[in-house]
Design a protein around this motif. Structure first.
Motif, mmCIF file in Angstrom:
data_model
loop_
_atom_site.group_PDB
_atom_site.id
_atom_site.type_symbol
_atom_site.label_atom_id
_atom_site.label_comp_id
_atom_site.label_asym_id
_atom_site.label_seq_id
_atom_site.Cartn_x
_atom_site.Cartn_y
_atom_site.Cartn_z
ATOM 1 N N SER A 197 -4.000 12.423 15.394
ATOM 2 C CA SER A 197 -4.957 13.317 14.851
ATOM 3 C C SER A 197 -5.066 14.135 16.200
ATOM 4 C CB SER A 197 -6.349 12.603 14.689
ATOM 5 O OG SER A 197 -6.151 11.965 13.360
ATOM 6 N N PRO A 229 3.836 3.822 5.180
ATOM 7 C CA PRO A 229 4.147 3.042 3.961
ATOM 8 C C PRO A 229 4.672 4.284 2.839
ATOM 9 C CG PRO A 229 1.626 2.799 4.605
ATOM 10 C CD PRO A 229 2.473 3.742 5.508
ATOM 11 N N TYR A 230 5.330 3.950 1.891
ATOM 12 C CA TYR A 230 5.846 4.630 0.821
ATOM 13 C C TYR A 230 4.982 6.089 0.540
ATOM 14 C CZ TYR A 230 9.569 1.684 -0.143
ATOM 15 O OH TYR A 230 10.795 0.900 0.002
ATOM 16 N N MET A 271 -8.492 12.838 21.967
ATOM 17 C CA MET A 271 -7.261 12.799 22.551
ATOM 18 C C MET A 271 -7.595 12.111 24.015
ATOM 19 S SD MET A 271 -6.005 16.471 21.213
ATOM 20 C CE MET A 271 -7.145 17.610 21.520
ATOM 21 N N GLN A 309 0.745 -1.234 0.198
ATOM 22 C CA GLN A 309 0.053 0.174 0.058
ATOM 23 C C GLN A 309 1.071 1.196 0.084
ATOM 24 O OE1 GLN A 309 -2.584 -0.331 3.382
ATOM 25 N NE2 GLN A 309 -4.333 0.801 2.305
ATOM 26 N N ILE A 310 0.592 2.394 -0.644
ATOM 27 C CA ILE A 310 1.193 3.672 -0.769
ATOM 28 C C ILE A 310 0.296 4.807 -0.277
ATOM 29 C CG2 ILE A 310 3.161 3.036 -2.209
ATOM 30 C CD1 ILE A 310 1.397 4.726 -4.297
ATOM 31 N N ASN A 311 0.752 5.870 0.085
ATOM 32 C CA ASN A 311 0.009 7.002 0.590
ATOM 33 C C ASN A 311 -0.971 6.862 1.387
ATOM 34 O OD1 ASN A 311 1.823 7.974 -1.502
ATOM 35 N ND2 ASN A 311 0.378 9.010 -2.855
ATOM 36 N N CYS A 312 -0.853 6.369 2.793
ATOM 37 C CA CYS A 312 -1.781 6.229 3.720
ATOM 38 C C CYS A 312 -1.821 7.596 4.313
ATOM 39 C CB CYS A 312 -1.656 5.108 4.446
ATOM 40 S SG CYS A 312 -1.789 3.567 3.671
ATOM 41 N N TYR A 313 -2.981 8.251 4.677
ATOM 42 C CA TYR A 313 -2.937 9.558 5.169
ATOM 43 C C TYR A 313 -4.015 9.945 6.263
ATOM 44 C CZ TYR A 313 -0.307 10.753 1.034
ATOM 45 O OH TYR A 313 0.359 10.712 0.133
ATOM 46 N N ASN A 314 -3.930 10.630 7.087
ATOM 47 C CA ASN A 314 -4.688 11.123 7.990
ATOM 48 C C ASN A 314 -5.025 12.501 7.288
ATOM 49 O OD1 ASN A 314 -5.011 9.558 10.266
ATOM 50 N ND2 ASN A 314 -3.440 10.612 11.440
ATOM 51 N N GLU A 315 -6.591 12.870 7.381
ATOM 52 C CA GLU A 315 -6.806 14.178 7.161
ATOM 53 C C GLU A 315 -6.518 15.151 8.204
ATOM 54 O OE1 GLU A 315 -7.446 15.313 4.058
ATOM 55 O OE2 GLU A 315 -7.359 13.124 3.444
ATOM 56 N N ASP A 316 -6.366 16.328 7.987
ATOM 57 C CA ASP A 316 -5.959 17.422 9.089
ATOM 58 C C ASP A 316 -6.979 17.579 10.160
ATOM 59 O OD1 ASP A 316 -3.985 18.801 10.211
ATOM 60 O OD2 ASP A 316 -4.166 20.455 9.002
ATOM 61 N N ILE A 317 -7.642 16.625 10.549
ATOM 62 C CA ILE A 317 -8.941 16.870 11.214
ATOM 63 C C ILE A 317 -8.726 16.267 12.801
ATOM 64 C CG2 ILE A 317 -11.393 16.402 11.655
ATOM 65 C CD1 ILE A 317 -11.236 16.194 8.558
ATOM 66 N N GLU A 318 -8.809 16.913 13.817
ATOM 67 C CA GLU A 318 -8.954 16.285 15.279
ATOM 68 C C GLU A 318 -9.737 15.173 15.469
ATOM 69 O OE1 GLU A 318 -10.489 17.849 18.781
ATOM 70 O OE2 GLU A 318 -9.866 15.865 19.256
ATOM 71 N N LYS A 319 -9.087 14.016 16.180
ATOM 72 C CA LYS A 319 -9.995 13.071 16.238
ATOM 73 C C LYS A 319 -10.024 12.216 17.688
ATOM 74 C CE LYS A 319 -10.206 11.281 11.572
ATOM 75 N NZ LYS A 319 -9.329 10.376 10.660
ATOM 76 N N ASN A 335 -3.434 21.848 11.277
ATOM 77 C CA ASN A 335 -4.440 21.878 12.360
ATOM 78 C C ASN A 335 -4.008 20.525 13.551
ATOM 79 O OD1 ASN A 335 -6.682 22.223 13.807
ATOM 80 N ND2 ASN A 335 -7.884 20.587 12.586
ATOM 81 N N THR A 336 -3.402 19.506 12.960
ATOM 82 C CA THR A 336 -3.244 18.296 13.773
ATOM 83 C C THR A 336 -1.827 17.856 13.812
ATOM 84 O OG1 THR A 336 -4.010 16.701 12.258
ATOM 85 C CG2 THR A 336 -5.525 17.678 13.847
ATOM 86 N N VAL A 386 -2.772 15.334 23.522
ATOM 87 C CA VAL A 386 -1.937 14.086 23.460
ATOM 88 C C VAL A 386 -2.750 12.835 23.263
ATOM 89 C CG1 VAL A 386 -0.373 12.759 24.822
ATOM 90 C CG2 VAL A 386 -0.636 15.286 25.449
ATOM 91 N N LEU A 421 0.356 9.254 8.697
ATOM 92 C CA LEU A 421 1.146 10.638 8.069
ATOM 93 C C LEU A 421 -0.274 11.596 7.843
ATOM 94 C CD1 LEU A 421 3.466 12.232 7.456
ATOM 95 C CD2 LEU A 421 3.285 10.948 5.177
ATOM 96 N N ASN A 422 0.050 12.924 8.445
ATOM 97 C CA ASN A 422 -0.877 13.995 8.166
ATOM 98 C C ASN A 422 -0.671 14.445 6.751
ATOM 99 O OD1 ASN A 422 -2.401 16.240 7.951
ATOM 100 N ND2 ASN A 422 -1.923 16.983 9.973
#
Lengths: 96, 472
Positions: free
Chosen positions: B23, B275-276, A70, A58-68, B17-18, B36, B50-51
């Motif tokens: 997250s 991952p890459y 803590m 798999q490549i390019n696995c991301y979080n979107e920039d959103i708080e989820k 943002n994060t 945290v 990764l963000n």
């Protein structure tokens, strides 16, 4: 590759471990056993210089920039040995 | 002859943002250990992810700094045991930094010089440690905050060049909008490497690192001090050892911190948890096409509009001011706008500690203000009374003018009546005028201003008075 006593002590030092003189031999043997296994990998015949960082393709696995969600402070402190107010106390390691 | 080789490493916190691999919120807060997650604390079994926004930001920095891009990237683990790093390793980019082999341009003594950039890498910040009363306290709010590390090539020759390089880098990152780049708040941290070698030697001398220098001017001072210190030791025949020093702001000297762990001790290896990352041409172009206008381009635009260098410098060095200026510059006289903004407006804001984001002066009022000054509806002097009110209160300029009762008399019929009355009362001044004595005009202007309580429009008055005197 084999580690000598001095190298074993250096590895212990990097890991901030205190090793007794009499334990060095034991860890030296253990580390050298591991390195002997790793040597087999180095001796494997490979046709490429490319490194494989993961067996998953798999490549390019991301979080979107959103708080989820803590941890609450209580949850954080549950696994903390020593606290000072809302801070975590850790061994003092300033060496300047 | 001994010559210095200087390189600068800068860590910059990105304002996504994060955080970079979790997250949790990426935010500064006075309350410790608030933002945290289990990933930031390195709990066993957790998986960093990764963000995407961090890649976008780092990519824009790499493009702005003219770097080549590693289109297939992976991350690496930098292993070291330190309490501020719960996992025992930092996730960073050792083998495939997002950007490499770039440059930025500085101007030194009127000449342009390219300073090479070795690499830009994405990595995570550590916990913040505070040392009090023999204890070390940790705040994990900072753990996992995204950083880019920007490493210059060792091509910097003086402390002054290093300072210019840092100022330029700061300006670029600020205008990209990816970081606050505040050294005093730790969102930009500077380390300098310096070694001395014989000018004809192909090999570098022993590298000494000065860590976490508190301001750009201290980077210059510390490099200059370190150069002198090393030179003296080498001339005495001493052999230098690789070490890390810190800059002491009281004595303006550098002090030994610790002998350095060497690169090997970090036992870098690829991070298998992430991952890459493959950066497609489309992705790179999208970032390129959406880049904000950077400071250099704005400077060029302002120069073409005829704004003077001092005003350009003031506007560019204050990004909020620049953003405000950008919203008005194409809709009014740019030179007058720059003058008023950098003198009266900025002066009042600074004197009263008001942030640009908090001022009530809006674009419409500012554009009208410039227009009213230019057509003579209000004088520059009256503008000085109006501006503070516009900054402090949510009123239109027309409301302020009527509230302060400072509107100018620019009705020509009213002015002509007063002018002729004053001229009739001062026949000597009329004779002086005929003799070519310009001070007569000034004298009469003063008398009319007195009569109108300073409300006569100076431009119109000047024109009418000269015309009327010529008729006599």
């Amino acid at each position: 590759m084999k580690l000598n006593e001095k190298q074993v002590m250096h590895v212990a030092d990097l890991a901030r471990l205190k090793i007794e003189e009499k334990e060095i031999q034991k860890y030296q043997n253990q580390l050298n056993d591991i390195l002997t296994e790793i040597d087999k990998i180095f001796n494997a015949k490979i046709s490429t210089d490319e490194i494989l960082i993961s067996p998953i393709e798999q490549i390019n696995c991301y979080n979107e920039d959103i708080e989820k969600g803590m941890l609450s402070r209580e949850e954080i402190m549950k696994n903390v040995k020593n606290t000072n107010g809302d801070y975590i106390i850790v061994p003092r390691v300033v060496n300047d | 002859m001994l010559v210095p080789t200087i390189g600068v490493e800068v860590h910059v916190e990105l304002k996504s943002n994060t955080k970079v691999f979790s997250s949790s919120l990426n935010a500064f807060d006075n309350e410790p250990n608030k933002y945290v997650s289990v990933i930031d604390l390195g709990y066993p079994g957790t998986l960093p992810k990764l963000n995407k926004e961090v890649i976008n930001m780092a990519l824009s920095a790499a493009i702005a700094l003219n770097c080549k891009i590693n289109k297939v990237m992976h991350f690496d683990r930098k292993n070291y045991f330190y309490p501020d790093l719960p996992k025992g390793y930092q996730i960073t980019q050792n083998k495939t930094p997002i950007g490499y082999d770039g440059y930025l341009e500085i101007e030194i003594n009127g000449k342009k010089k390219k300073i090479g950039i070795e690499r830009i890498q994405i990595e995570e910040d550590t916990c913040k440690s505070i040392h009090v009363e023999g204890k070390t306290l940790l705040n994990a709010n900072r753990a996992g905050v995204p950083l880019i590390e920007v490493v210059s090539k060792p091509v910097i020759e003086t402390g002054e060049e290093a300072a210019l390089y840092l100022e330029k880098l700061r300006e670029i990152l600020l205008y990209l909008g990816i970081s606050d780049v505040k050294i005093e708040e730790g969102s930009m941290r500077c380390d300098a490497n310096i070694s001395l070698k014989e000018h004809d030697s192909p090999e570098f001398g022993t590298k000494i690192e000065i860590k976490n220098i508190g301001s750009i001017s201290h980077v210059k001072t510390s490099i200059e001090y370190e150069e002198k210190r090393q030179k003296e030791l080498l001339l005495k025949g001493e052999i230098l050892k690789e070490e890390t020093r810190r800059f002491d702001e009281k004595t303006l000297t550098t002090v030994l911190m610790r002998t350095k762990e060497t690169g090997n001790d970090y036992r870098y290896f690829p991070e298998p948890d992430i991952p890459y990352v493959v950066l497609s041409e489309e992705w790179i172009s999208e970032i390129k096409n959406n880049m904000p206008i950077l400071a250099d381009e704005l400077k060029e635009k302002y120069r073409k509009l005829g704004i003077n260098e001092n005003n350009i410098k003031t506007i560019i060095s204050n990004i909020s001011l620049c953003k405000f200026f950008e919203t008005v510059v194409d809709k009014t006289n740019p030179i007058s706008a720059a003058n008023i903004l950098t003198s009266e407006v900025l002066g009042y804001l600074n004197k009263n500690y008001i942030k640009i984001s908090d001022m009530k002066l809006n674009q419409d009022n500012f554009i009208k203000l410039i227009e009213y000054i230019n057509i003579g509806k209000i004088s520059s002097k009256q503008a000085k009374d109006i501006i503070p009110v516009l900054i402090e209160k949510e009123l239109s300029i027309d409301q302020v003018i009527s509230e302060l009762k400072i509107e100018q008399i620019s009705d020509e019929n009213i002015l002509l009546e007063i002018i002729n009355k004053i001229i009739d009362l001062n026949p000597n001044a009329v004779n002086d005028f005929k003799d070519g004595k310009y001070r007569a005009v000034k004298f009469l202007m003063g008398q009319i201003m007195k009569e109108t309580k300073g409300q006569a429009s100076p431009q119109i008055l000047n024109k009418l008075l000269t015309e009327e005197l010529s008729k006599r």
